[in-house]
Design an enzyme around this catalytic site. Structure first.
Site, short mmCIF file in Angstrom:
data_model
loop_
_atom_site.label_atom_id
_atom_site.label_comp_id
_atom_site.label_asym_id
_atom_site.label_seq_id
_atom_site.Cartn_x
_atom_site.Cartn_y
_atom_site.Cartn_z
N GLY A 1 0.69 -1.29 0.03
CA GLY A 1 0.00 0.03 -0.03
C GLY A 1 0.87 1.17 0.11
N SER A 2 1.68 1.34 -0.79
CA SER A 2 2.77 2.57 -0.81
C SER A 2 2.14 3.60 -1.60
CB SER A 2 4.27 2.46 -1.58
OG SER A 2 3.80 2.04 -2.89
N LEU B 1 -5.79 -6.09 -6.40
CA LEU B 1 -5.63 -7.24 -7.55
C LEU B 1 -6.87 -7.90 -7.66
CD1 LEU B 1 -1.97 -8.60 -6.66
CD2 LEU B 1 -2.35 -6.57 -7.76
N LYS B 2 -7.88 -7.63 -7.12
CA LYS B 2 -9.33 -8.23 -7.48
C LYS B 2 -9.90 -7.81 -8.53
CE LYS B 2 -8.25 -11.87 -4.38
NZ LYS B 2 -8.17 -13.26 -4.80
N LEU B 3 -10.92 -8.24 -9.25
CA LEU B 3 -11.80 -7.50 -9.96
C LEU B 3 -12.85 -7.02 -9.32
CD1 LEU B 3 -12.25 -7.22 -13.11
CD2 LEU B 3 -14.05 -9.34 -12.97
N HIS C 1 -2.17 1.83 -12.67
CA HIS C 1 -1.47 0.58 -13.32
C HIS C 1 -0.06 0.86 -13.67
CE1 HIS C 1 -1.37 -3.21 -15.39
NE2 HIS C 1 -0.67 -2.59 -16.27
N ASP D 1 -8.46 -3.24 -16.32
CA ASP D 1 -7.39 -2.03 -17.25
C ASP D 1 -8.04 -1.69 -18.44
OD1 ASP D 1 -5.77 -2.58 -15.07
OD2 ASP D 1 -4.70 -4.11 -16.32
#
Length: 300
Positions: free
Chosen positions: A97-98, A175-177, A194, A235
């Site tokens: 989580g940067s 990373l989940k839809l 992204h 994306d």
């Protein structure tokens, strides 16, 4: 009440102010400004539109503590001049989580006209969730899986965010839809970042170090982060902002990743700032652009 119940299981402090935790504002001069407060044990957030410097006293009735905060007209000039209310943000993460940390810090120092009010994590023990708990931010897990049985459903996720009056959703390494229920509930209000110049090197399975390895293997001379609105697919939403980063001849994936990440931290804060200041404009052809704050006649 359902949102309160869901959140209370994942954070150490109550995310929603209640009768036991209150704040009081006392102004020595005649009331010519509006102030609202929300306090949860370790933190106090407030909005003020003062005409001059005033002393604010906040009292936690549970712990009988009093704090004094001086608010000057300069501190909140953005609110008072533009009349734009502070926005409430939900950030989604799957890892360290940067980008979330950069956004949260920018909210705290006043660079962003908004506040992170909840962190949504796909994994209970990820670094982003640990940071949020350390900052007394509520954390919820989504989605529910075999590895994360405490995760909530899409319907409960939407209900929770609405209960917190979230204005915008920011995906920061999630990373989940995203479920269609959330997209429908927050049209043109969900952003993702992204680590490549979309539409190149995007889509399902293209994330993290995989992207940078693919960029180097392709022989591309440039890469960089893309921020786009989120639709039902990976994306493919409308691109809002990009930042170009050179790919050097002897780059490793790790070196390229570090260079791109530095730009991500700057770009996401800049875009979130524009979002909260209501400077995102949609062209007639459906392309979002950002209006310059310094020169409203210019767009990027």
């Amino acid at each position: 009440m359902e949102a309160q119940r869901l959140l209370s299981g994942f954070c150490s402090t109550s995310p929603i102010p209640n009768a036991k935790t209150q704040c009081f504002a006392k102004f020595p001069s005649p009331s010519s400004s509006t102030t609202s407060f929300a306090q949860s044990h370790k933190w106090v957030s407030f909005k003020a539109r003062p005409l001059s410097t005033k002393l604010i006293k906040c009292t936690n009735t549970t712990h009988t503590e009093t704090a004094e905060v001086v608010v000057s007209s300069d501190s909140y000039s953005q609110d008072s001049i533009s009349g734009i209310p502070r926005k409430k943000l939900a950030v989604f993460v799957s890892g360290g989580g940067s980008n979330f940390r950069s956004i949260h810090e920018a909210c705290l120092n006043g660079s962003i006209l908004g506040d992170v009010v909840v962190l949504v994590a796909s994994k209970q023990g990820c670094g982003g969730a640990d940071y949020a708990r350390d900052k007394s931010l509520p954390v919820i897990v989504f989605p529910k899986t075999k590895l994360e049985p405490d995760g909530i459903s899409p319907a409960d996720l939407v209900a929770t965010l609405r209960g917190l009056e979230v204005d915008f959703v920011l995906l920061a390494g999630y990373l989940k839809l995203i479920p269609v229920e959330l997209i429908q509930a927050y049209p043109r209000s969900i952003l993702n970042i992204h680590p490549s110049l979309l539409p190149a090197f995007g889509g399902k399975g293209n994330y993290g170090m995989k992207v940078h390895k693919a960029v180097i293997a392709s022989g591309a001379r440039y890469s960089g982060p893309t921020i786009h609105f989120v639709d039902e697919h990976y994306d493919t939403g409308r691109i809002l902002a990009q930042r170009v980063v050179p790919v050097l001849a002897k780059d490793t994936a790790e070196e390229l990743a570090a260079r791109v990440l530095r730009e991500e931290h700057v770009l996401y804060v800049e875009v979130t700032k524009a979002l909260c200041e209501e400077r995102i404009i949609w062209r007639e052809d459906g392309v979002p652009i950002i209006r310059s704050k310094e020169n409203p006649a210019e767009y990027s």
